[in-house]
Write an enzyme that holds these catalytic residues in place. Sequence first.
Site, PDB file in Angstrom:
ATOM      1  N   TRP A 256       0.835  -1.220   0.000  1.00  0.00           N
ATOM      2  CA  TRP A 256       0.000   0.000   0.000  1.00  0.00           C
ATOM      3  C   TRP A 256       0.859   1.255   0.000  1.00  0.00           C
ATOM      4  O   TRP A 256       0.342   2.360   0.121  1.00  0.00           O
ATOM      5  CB  TRP A 256      -0.927   0.000   1.226  1.00  0.00           C
ATOM      6  CG  TRP A 256      -0.212   0.254   2.548  1.00  0.00           C
ATOM      7  CD1 TRP A 256       1.071  -0.128   2.881  1.00  0.00           C
ATOM      8  CD2 TRP A 256      -0.722   0.942   3.692  1.00  0.00           C
ATOM      9  NE1 TRP A 256       1.364   0.258   4.163  1.00  0.00           N
ATOM     10  CE2 TRP A 256       0.281   0.919   4.696  1.00  0.00           C
ATOM     11  CE3 TRP A 256      -1.937   1.564   3.978  1.00  0.00           C
ATOM     12  CZ2 TRP A 256       0.101   1.487   5.948  1.00  0.00           C
ATOM     13  CZ3 TRP A 256      -2.103   2.130   5.232  1.00  0.00           C
ATOM     14  CH2 TRP A 256      -1.088   2.088   6.193  1.00  0.00           C
ATOM     15  N   ASP A 257       2.194   1.078  -0.137  1.00  0.00           N
ATOM     16  CA  ASP A 257       3.104   2.210   0.090  1.00  0.00           C
ATOM     17  C   ASP A 257       2.896   3.387  -0.867  1.00  0.00           C
ATOM     18  O   ASP A 257       3.352   4.496  -0.593  1.00  0.00           O
ATOM     19  CB  ASP A 257       4.560   1.731   0.047  1.00  0.00           C
ATOM     20  CG  ASP A 257       4.839   0.658   1.093  1.00  0.00           C
ATOM     21  OD1 ASP A 257       4.055  -0.315   1.162  1.00  0.00           O
ATOM     22  OD2 ASP A 257       5.817   0.768   1.832  1.00  0.00           O
TER      23      ASP A 257
ATOM     24  N   GLU B 245       0.825  -4.433  11.944  1.00  0.00           N
ATOM     25  CA  GLU B 245       0.904  -5.866  11.584  1.00  0.00           C
ATOM     26  C   GLU B 245       1.191  -6.765  12.776  1.00  0.00           C
ATOM     27  O   GLU B 245       1.181  -7.988  12.640  1.00  0.00           O
ATOM     28  CB  GLU B 245       1.992  -6.042  10.525  1.00  0.00           C
ATOM     29  CG  GLU B 245       1.721  -5.196   9.309  1.00  0.00           C
ATOM     30  CD  GLU B 245       2.825  -5.247   8.265  1.00  0.00           C
ATOM     31  OE1 GLU B 245       3.999  -5.197   8.649  1.00  0.00           O
ATOM     32  OE2 GLU B 245       2.488  -5.339   7.076  1.00  0.00           O
TER      33      GLU B 245
ATOM     34  N   LYS C  25       3.112  -1.919  16.074  1.00  0.00           N
ATOM     35  CA  LYS C  25       4.342  -1.826  15.279  1.00  0.00           C
ATOM     36  C   LYS C  25       4.464  -0.435  14.647  1.00  0.00           C
ATOM     37  O   LYS C  25       5.532   0.137  14.540  1.00  0.00           O
ATOM     38  CB  LYS C  25       4.287  -2.884  14.174  1.00  0.00           C
ATOM     39  CG  LYS C  25       5.470  -2.866  13.232  1.00  0.00           C
ATOM     40  CD  LYS C  25       5.275  -3.899  12.149  1.00  0.00           C
ATOM     41  CE  LYS C  25       6.469  -3.950  11.207  1.00  0.00           C
ATOM     42  NZ  LYS C  25       6.228  -4.859  10.071  1.00  0.00           N
ATOM     43  N   GLN C  26       3.312   0.087  14.191  1.00  0.00           N
ATOM     44  CA  GLN C  26       3.318   1.360  13.466  1.00  0.00           C
ATOM     45  C   GLN C  26       1.974   2.035  13.659  1.00  0.00           C
ATOM     46  O   GLN C  26       1.037   1.423  14.190  1.00  0.00           O
ATOM     47  CB  GLN C  26       3.586   1.123  11.989  1.00  0.00           C
ATOM     48  CG  GLN C  26       2.520   0.320  11.267  1.00  0.00           C
ATOM     49  CD  GLN C  26       3.022  -0.263   9.954  1.00  0.00           C
ATOM     50  OE1 GLN C  26       3.599  -1.333   9.934  1.00  0.00           O
ATOM     51  NE2 GLN C  26       2.795   0.461   8.863  1.00  0.00           N
TER      52      GLN C  26
HETATM   53  O1  IFM Z   1       3.581  -1.657   3.528  1.00  0.00           O
HETATM   54  C1  IFM Z   1       4.520  -1.774   4.540  1.00  0.00           C
HETATM   55  C2  IFM Z   1       3.833  -2.089   5.849  1.00  0.00           C
HETATM   56  O2  IFM Z   1       2.944  -1.060   6.213  1.00  0.00           O
HETATM   57  C3  IFM Z   1       4.843  -2.303   6.940  1.00  0.00           C
HETATM   58  N1  IFM Z   1       5.736  -3.364   6.572  1.00  0.00           N
HETATM   59  C4  IFM Z   1       6.449  -3.145   5.336  1.00  0.00           C
HETATM   60  C5  IFM Z   1       5.479  -2.884   4.189  1.00  0.00           C
HETATM   61  C6  IFM Z   1       6.241  -2.598   2.893  1.00  0.00           C
HETATM   62  O3  IFM Z   1       6.921  -1.381   2.960  1.00  0.00           O
END
Ligand code: IFM
Length: 495
Positions: free
Chosen positions: A47-48, A186, A306-307
């Site tokens: 999704w980047d 994640e 994680k984020q």
């Molecule tokens: O898309 C990201 C995800 O949000 C976090 N892990 C790595 C992926 C690829 O950059």
Amino acid sequence: MPGEAGHILRLHLFHVLQTLSPHTAELDVGVPARGLHGEAYRGHVFWDELFVLPYLNLHFPEVSRALLHYRHRRLPQACRAAADAGRAGAMYPWQSGSDGREETQTFHLNPRSGRWLPDHSRLQHHVGSAVAYNVWQYCQASGDTDFLHTKGAEMLLQIARFWADTAVLDPDHGRYRIRGVVGPDEYHDGYPGAGRPGIDDNAYTNVTAAWVLDRALELARTLPEPRRRELFERVGLDRAEPELWEDVSRRLLVPFHRGVISQFDGYQELTELDWDGYRARYGDIRRLDRILESEGDSVNRYQVSKQADALMLGYLFAPAELAGLFRRLGYAMDDDIWRATVEYYLPRTSHGSTLSELVHGWVLVRARRAEAWRYCQEALLGDVADVQGGTTGEGIHLGAMGGTLDLVQRGLTGLETREEALWLDPVPLPEPSGLSEYRFAIRYRGHWGVALRVRAGRLWISVPDSEERPIEVRLADRSLTVAPGESHWLPLPSG
Ligand code: IFM
């Protein structure tokens, strides 16, 4: 770091343009998460692009358009994936390669423990909302109604359809629920000890799904004939569907606890982690998932992200828009609730992704918080200092690179493109930020060189006299029309 920011941003620009440029616009090219610099993720597209397109939209709209065509060419594959899963509409893959089928691994290795573990990250169906968001933002910035009314609308409608079919009405709550998903964080891919993967009612997933449904309804209402009829025929839209979309878009469940948005249903029941203890023991705890698994524990048991997850909402939507979205869903959302939500998740996030600091930088900049610049700096250092501990050698992080460029372009200037106007709400720059002065020119709705400059507490905007039309500019305290050949110095609020 002060003084270096400009250099790093140029490096980021180099990587973005090396991967995506007018030279790739004619090719069938997507946004590989690691650019062209490494084999991590096997070149896959996630999704980047959500973090890269906003920059491209205002400089190379033809490249954004090409990237959206890339997604449109894979719409049939996404519709097949939804049908295989027993759903309607389009289910875009979490990770994909050339042909657009789902290629997310089903097992991954924890290098710390040496164990192979089940991987449920393909349940990140929120990727579809990112595609829809990109369509909308590109069209707002470029004014490309032709794309919006054809291929863009087709994608939006099919993604909306997927959400409407995935959401299930829960009579106990009187609301629709989306169950068994994974959010941007994640770490949480299931409830502790549960026999099924996924978590329920991820706030980010549900709010963005509601937004997609609302945009699809707006399109269905406003599309001019005969495009409307052609589109409805092409996607086989049943007359009853928009009615369902309306209902779902207003009644999706968003969980709350203790006056904050819950990342997902039941998040508050998870155990609090001893952050200081883990920091003392391990130093770098960005990948707490790996640390805990190696101890025979599971990150799913803890209130640890994680984020950015719930806070991603503050990245996608400016405060007023976010409040409107929640209002439409029948929930109160004001500055206090948002501030409390930011306070809640900040200390519970390990930043195990380069996207995390970027999003936190954005969110805190928007909230005009003093520590915003610390996160922005971390985001800038992502690859040059390899902050994720050895991952840069496997490839740069294109999302964070594009995102930092956009952080300066839209985040610090508060720039938004909506309602056919350019909105500006600049943020006072902390010193020393290394960015006490910067300027750039954007392409905006057919204008080629709208120039912006931020310097010494003032913002300068100018429209070249080669342009044909004036632009409408909205600031917090005034509106103005900037005609071709005109420029204005505007005072910034003091910070
Ligand atoms: O898309 C990201 C995800 O949000 C976090 N892990 C790595 C992926 C690829 O950059």
